[in-house]
Structure formats: C-alpha cells, structure tokens
Design an enzyme around this catalytic site. Structure first.
Site, PDB file in Angstrom:
ATOM      1  N   SER A  28       0.835  -1.209   0.000  1.00  0.00           N
ATOM      2  CA  SER A  28       0.000   0.000   0.000  1.00  0.00           C
ATOM      3  C   SER A  28       0.867   1.257   0.000  1.00  0.00           C
ATOM      4  O   SER A  28       1.750   1.405   0.844  1.00  0.00           O
ATOM      5  CB  SER A  28      -0.892   0.041   1.245  1.00  0.00           C
ATOM      6  OG  SER A  28      -1.177  -1.251   1.703  1.00  0.00           O
ATOM      7  N   HIS A  59     -10.640  -0.107  -4.808  1.00  0.00           N
ATOM      8  CA  HIS A  59      -9.601   0.261  -5.779  1.00  0.00           C
ATOM      9  C   HIS A  59      -9.047  -1.003  -6.428  1.00  0.00           C
ATOM     10  O   HIS A  59      -8.624  -1.938  -5.772  1.00  0.00           O
ATOM     11  CB  HIS A  59      -8.488   1.123  -5.173  1.00  0.00           C
ATOM     12  CG  HIS A  59      -7.797   0.520  -4.000  1.00  0.00           C
ATOM     13  ND1 HIS A  59      -6.871  -0.496  -4.095  1.00  0.00           N
ATOM     14  CD2 HIS A  59      -7.900   0.798  -2.686  1.00  0.00           C
ATOM     15  CE1 HIS A  59      -6.446  -0.795  -2.904  1.00  0.00           C
ATOM     16  NE2 HIS A  59      -7.046  -0.044  -2.024  1.00  0.00           N
ATOM     17  N   HIS A  81      -5.540  -8.917   0.682  1.00  0.00           N
ATOM     18  CA  HIS A  81      -5.262  -9.075   2.112  1.00  0.00           C
ATOM     19  C   HIS A  81      -6.276 -10.031   2.747  1.00  0.00           C
ATOM     20  O   HIS A  81      -7.455 -10.013   2.406  1.00  0.00           O
ATOM     21  CB  HIS A  81      -5.365  -7.726   2.838  1.00  0.00           C
ATOM     22  CG  HIS A  81      -4.341  -6.721   2.427  1.00  0.00           C
ATOM     23  ND1 HIS A  81      -4.587  -5.799   1.437  1.00  0.00           N
ATOM     24  CD2 HIS A  81      -3.076  -6.498   2.866  1.00  0.00           C
ATOM     25  CE1 HIS A  81      -3.506  -5.036   1.290  1.00  0.00           C
ATOM     26  NE2 HIS A  81      -2.575  -5.442   2.131  1.00  0.00           N
ATOM     27  N   TYR A  83      -7.475  -9.726   5.659  1.00  0.00           N
ATOM     28  CA  TYR A  83      -8.494  -8.976   6.415  1.00  0.00           C
ATOM     29  C   TYR A  83      -9.671  -8.531   5.543  1.00  0.00           C
ATOM     30  O   TYR A  83     -10.737  -8.191   6.053  1.00  0.00           O
ATOM     31  CB  TYR A  83      -7.882  -7.773   7.160  1.00  0.00           C
ATOM     32  CG  TYR A  83      -7.327  -6.669   6.274  1.00  0.00           C
ATOM     33  CD1 TYR A  83      -8.165  -5.769   5.623  1.00  0.00           C
ATOM     34  CD2 TYR A  83      -5.961  -6.510   6.122  1.00  0.00           C
ATOM     35  CE1 TYR A  83      -7.658  -4.764   4.815  1.00  0.00           C
ATOM     36  CE2 TYR A  83      -5.439  -5.509   5.323  1.00  0.00           C
ATOM     37  CZ  TYR A  83      -6.290  -4.641   4.673  1.00  0.00           C
ATOM     38  OH  TYR A  83      -5.783  -3.655   3.872  1.00  0.00           O
ATOM     39  N   GLU A  84      -9.465  -8.526   4.220  1.00  0.00           N
ATOM     40  CA  GLU A  84     -10.550  -8.129   3.329  1.00  0.00           C
ATOM     41  C   GLU A  84     -11.611  -9.230   3.221  1.00  0.00           C
ATOM     42  O   GLU A  84     -12.681  -9.007   2.650  1.00  0.00           O
ATOM     43  CB  GLU A  84      -9.998  -7.815   1.939  1.00  0.00           C
ATOM     44  CG  GLU A  84      -9.124  -6.566   1.921  1.00  0.00           C
ATOM     45  CD  GLU A  84      -8.472  -6.335   0.570  1.00  0.00           C
ATOM     46  OE1 GLU A  84      -9.166  -5.845  -0.332  1.00  0.00           O
ATOM     47  OE2 GLU A  84      -7.290  -6.664   0.418  1.00  0.00           O
ATOM     48  N   ALA A 111       3.883  -1.934   4.083  1.00  0.00           N
ATOM     49  CA  ALA A 111       3.921  -0.893   5.110  1.00  0.00           C
ATOM     50  C   ALA A 111       3.770  -1.607   6.445  1.00  0.00           C
ATOM     51  O   ALA A 111       2.981  -2.530   6.564  1.00  0.00           O
ATOM     52  CB  ALA A 111       2.774   0.081   4.890  1.00  0.00           C
ATOM     53  N   MET A 209       0.058  -6.675   8.053  1.00  0.00           N
ATOM     54  CA  MET A 209      -1.093  -7.555   7.766  1.00  0.00           C
ATOM     55  C   MET A 209      -0.957  -8.277   6.430  1.00  0.00           C
ATOM     56  O   MET A 209      -1.968  -8.686   5.842  1.00  0.00           O
ATOM     57  CB  MET A 209      -2.383  -6.720   7.769  1.00  0.00           C
ATOM     58  CG  MET A 209      -2.589  -5.928   9.050  1.00  0.00           C
ATOM     59  SD  MET A 209      -3.983  -4.810   8.909  1.00  0.00           S
ATOM     60  CE  MET A 209      -3.723  -3.757  10.342  1.00  0.00           C
ATOM     61  N   SER A 210       0.259  -8.440   5.957  1.00  0.00           N
ATOM     62  CA  SER A 210       0.434  -9.079   4.642  1.00  0.00           C
ATOM     63  C   SER A 210       1.704  -9.923   4.626  1.00  0.00           C
ATOM     64  O   SER A 210       2.212 -10.319   5.673  1.00  0.00           O
ATOM     65  CB  SER A 210       0.482  -8.001   3.554  1.00  0.00           C
ATOM     66  OG  SER A 210       1.680  -7.251   3.658  1.00  0.00           O
ATOM     67  N   ASN A 233       4.693   3.744  11.006  1.00  0.00           N
ATOM     68  CA  ASN A 233       4.290   4.224  12.342  1.00  0.00           C
ATOM     69  C   ASN A 233       5.059   3.413  13.372  1.00  0.00           C
ATOM     70  O   ASN A 233       5.551   2.332  13.065  1.00  0.00           O
ATOM     71  CB  ASN A 233       2.777   4.043  12.555  1.00  0.00           C
ATOM     72  CG  ASN A 233       2.344   2.597  12.395  1.00  0.00           C
ATOM     73  OD1 ASN A 233       2.324   2.068  11.289  1.00  0.00           O
ATOM     74  ND2 ASN A 233       2.015   1.952  13.498  1.00  0.00           N
ATOM     75  N   HIS A 246      -1.807  10.499  10.894  1.00  0.00           N
ATOM     76  CA  HIS A 246      -2.001  10.020   9.524  1.00  0.00           C
ATOM     77  C   HIS A 246      -1.066  10.740   8.559  1.00  0.00           C
ATOM     78  O   HIS A 246      -0.505  10.128   7.648  1.00  0.00           O
ATOM     79  CB  HIS A 246      -3.461  10.199   9.110  1.00  0.00           C
ATOM     80  CG  HIS A 246      -3.793   9.574   7.789  1.00  0.00           C
ATOM     81  ND1 HIS A 246      -3.696   8.209   7.578  1.00  0.00           N
ATOM     82  CD2 HIS A 246      -4.154  10.107   6.604  1.00  0.00           C
ATOM     83  CE1 HIS A 246      -4.010   7.939   6.314  1.00  0.00           C
ATOM     84  NE2 HIS A 246      -4.288   9.076   5.707  1.00  0.00           N
TER      85      HIS A 246
HETATM   86  N1  HPA Z   1       0.199  -2.784  12.740  1.00  0.00           N
HETATM   87  C1  HPA Z   1      -0.229  -3.633  11.779  1.00  0.00           C
HETATM   88  N2  HPA Z   1      -0.153  -3.348  10.492  1.00  0.00           N
HETATM   89  C2  HPA Z   1       0.389  -2.188  10.118  1.00  0.00           C
HETATM   90  C3  HPA Z   1       0.857  -1.260  11.071  1.00  0.00           C
HETATM   91  C4  HPA Z   1       0.749  -1.579  12.444  1.00  0.00           C
HETATM   92  O1  HPA Z   1       1.137  -0.802  13.335  1.00  0.00           O
HETATM   93  N3  HPA Z   1       1.345  -0.190  10.368  1.00  0.00           N
HETATM   94  C5  HPA Z   1       1.171  -0.463   9.049  1.00  0.00           C
HETATM   95  N4  HPA Z   1       0.610  -1.680   8.889  1.00  0.00           N
END
Ligand code: HPA
Length: 271
Positions: A28, A59, A81, A83-84, A111, A209-210, A233, A246
């Site tokens: 992403s 998208h 993903h 989670y989708e 990410a 998450m991937s 983050n 964000h």
């Molecule tokens: N946790 C899980 N997935 C993520 C995070 C996170 O802090 N940041 C970007 N993807």
C-alpha cells in the site's frame, strides 16, 4: 485448485507471450516502482480469469508485465489481504500463477508498524525472517504436489544472498536501513499496546497484515524471496500514549518509497 492456477497462467501466457524472471508485489502506497517499468502488458485484476474479485477496497489492482533494468518482470500493483475476507488460498493465488509463468524470484514490499524501539518512522527494514501470527496457513489442506512438498522447510525463507546484496546497495547509495523480523497478523485492527508489547517480546521488529502468506506459498513453490518493510508508524507500547498521525504515516511512506524502489531495481538488475 491446480487446474485454476494453470488456466490463469495459460490465459496470461497466451495474451502476453512473456516469460518473467521475477515477480514484484507492491504494498500500500509503495507503487512508485511502476513508473520505472517499461510496460509491455497491463491487466486489471478484474479482467484476469480466476483472480479474486475485489469487493471491499474498491480500488482495483493491476498486473503489469514489462522490463525493469532490462529484466523481464511481472508486478502486482495492489495485493489481496486476508483482512478483506479472502481465504488464504485466494490471498496466495496470484503468487502461484506467477510461479507457473516461470518466475524464479519474488520481491515483496509492505507498510509496517515499527516494534523495535531503535527504529524510526520512514525507516526501511530488510526482512530477515518472519513470524506467522495469522490464524491460518495457505498450505493447510490437500498439498498441491505439482507446486511443492507437504512440509516445506523454512530455514532460509528470505534469501541470504539477496539480503547481503541489498545491504551493499543501500550502503553504496547512502541509504539508511534496518533489518529485522516481520510478524504478520490478520488485522484489520491495529494492535493494542499490550499486543505490540507481546509481538516485541516474541522477537519481532515490525508488524503488518500481509507478506507472510505470500512468502509461505512462494517458498512452498521454491521461489527465492526478498522483502522490505517501510516503517510507517511506531508501536505505542503504553496505554494512553498518542500514536503516529495520519500525515506522518503518509509522509513516511512517500519519503521511503524511492529508496525501496532503488534497492529493488538494483537487485533485479543483478539477477
Ligand atoms: N500494525 C499492523 N499493520 C500495520 C501497522 C501496524 O502498526 N502499520 C502499518 N501496517
């Protein structure tokens, strides 16, 4: 399942007449690499038979065939993903199709949240190893013997040779990098402070998450894997403490992306 994989690979072979050497999965906000590709063919995922149908995100993803640094590659702009709502089989379906198209190497980006306190937002982390915290494994069920063995060995999941090369490329180009362990879990919730603490105690440096399902399927099929996480983050280990904004997340991804792209390009050039 194997018939469906073959059917999709045959469709793409027939349409493109193209044999890629490497596959690239772009995470992403990390699609900038596409600008460096000399595109020969491009497909919306929705136009590829048997590809999972994008429902949640809205998208559409693209499968791009072309050359990068003179090498034949196929890139996934956007991934599926867990989670989708996709099954693990759906999440890894494209990886298996790419294998059938003849790739030998798979490059992945994502990410991720930083767990290692010495990391900073915007850092690149070369993935050294992973921990699968998804509630499932894409290889569960009847083994696809045409692709690989029942009990794949996971001793060198991320190729050491490519990791060493990537570090040299980073150093030569004055790119600051980290390396570490990626822990993958289902999401879509981000972690609670207690969960971030748990992941850190388990030995992970970044969380997302991937990637883990795709790499499992890739290793099962004998593909050589290399991955980079962009730290967007930092984990909030203390309840009540404020997380990354964000804007910071977006700036971090934007700043780190060209560096990641350079490492991928140079690695692919060297294949
Ligand atoms: N946790 C899980 N997935 C993520 C995070 C996170 O802090 N940041 C970007 N993807």
């Amino acid at each position: 399942m194997i018939e469906r994989i073959k059917e999709t690979a045959d469709f793409l072979k027939e349409k493109t007449g193209f044999k890629p050497l490497a596959g690239i999965i772009l995470g992403s906000g990390l699609g900038g690499l596409v600008k460096s590709i000399e595109v020969k063919h491009s497909f919306d995922y929705s136009d590829i038979p048997n590809f999972p149908v994008s429902t949640v995100e809205g998208h559409d993803g693209k499968l791009i065939f072309g050359t990068l640094e003179g090498k034949n590659i196929v890139a996934m702009q956007g991934r599926f993903h867990y989670y989708e709502g996709y099954s693990m089989q759906q999440v890894v379906f494209p990886v298996r199709v790419l294998k059938m198209l003849g790739i030998t190497h798979l490059f992945l980006s994502n990410a991720a949240g930083g767990l290692n306190p010495s990391f900073n937002v915007g850092n690149l982390m070369i993935i050294r190893d992973h921990i699968n915290m998804f509630p499932d494994n894409p290889l569960r069920g009847k083994n696809l013997d045409d692709l690989g063995t029942r009990f794949p060995e996971m001793g060198e999941t991320y190729n050491k040779g490519l990791i060493e090369k990537a570090k040299k490329i980073a150093e030569k180009n004055s790119i600051n990098y980290q390396s570490g362990v990626y822990i993958g879990s289902s999401g879509p919730t981000l972690e609670t402070p207690a969960e971030y603490r748990m992941f850190r105690i388990l030995g992970a440096d970044a969380t997302g998450m991937s990637t883990v399902p795709e790499v499992i399927a890739a290793r099962h099929a004998g593909l050589i894997c290399f991955g980079i996480s962009v730290i967007t983050n930092m984990a909030v280990f203390d309840e009540g403490e404020e997380g990354t904004s964000h804007d910071e997340v977006q700036n971090a991804a934007g700043e780190a992306e060209p560096k990641m792209t350079l490492i991928f390009r140079e690695l692919i050039k060297s294949l």
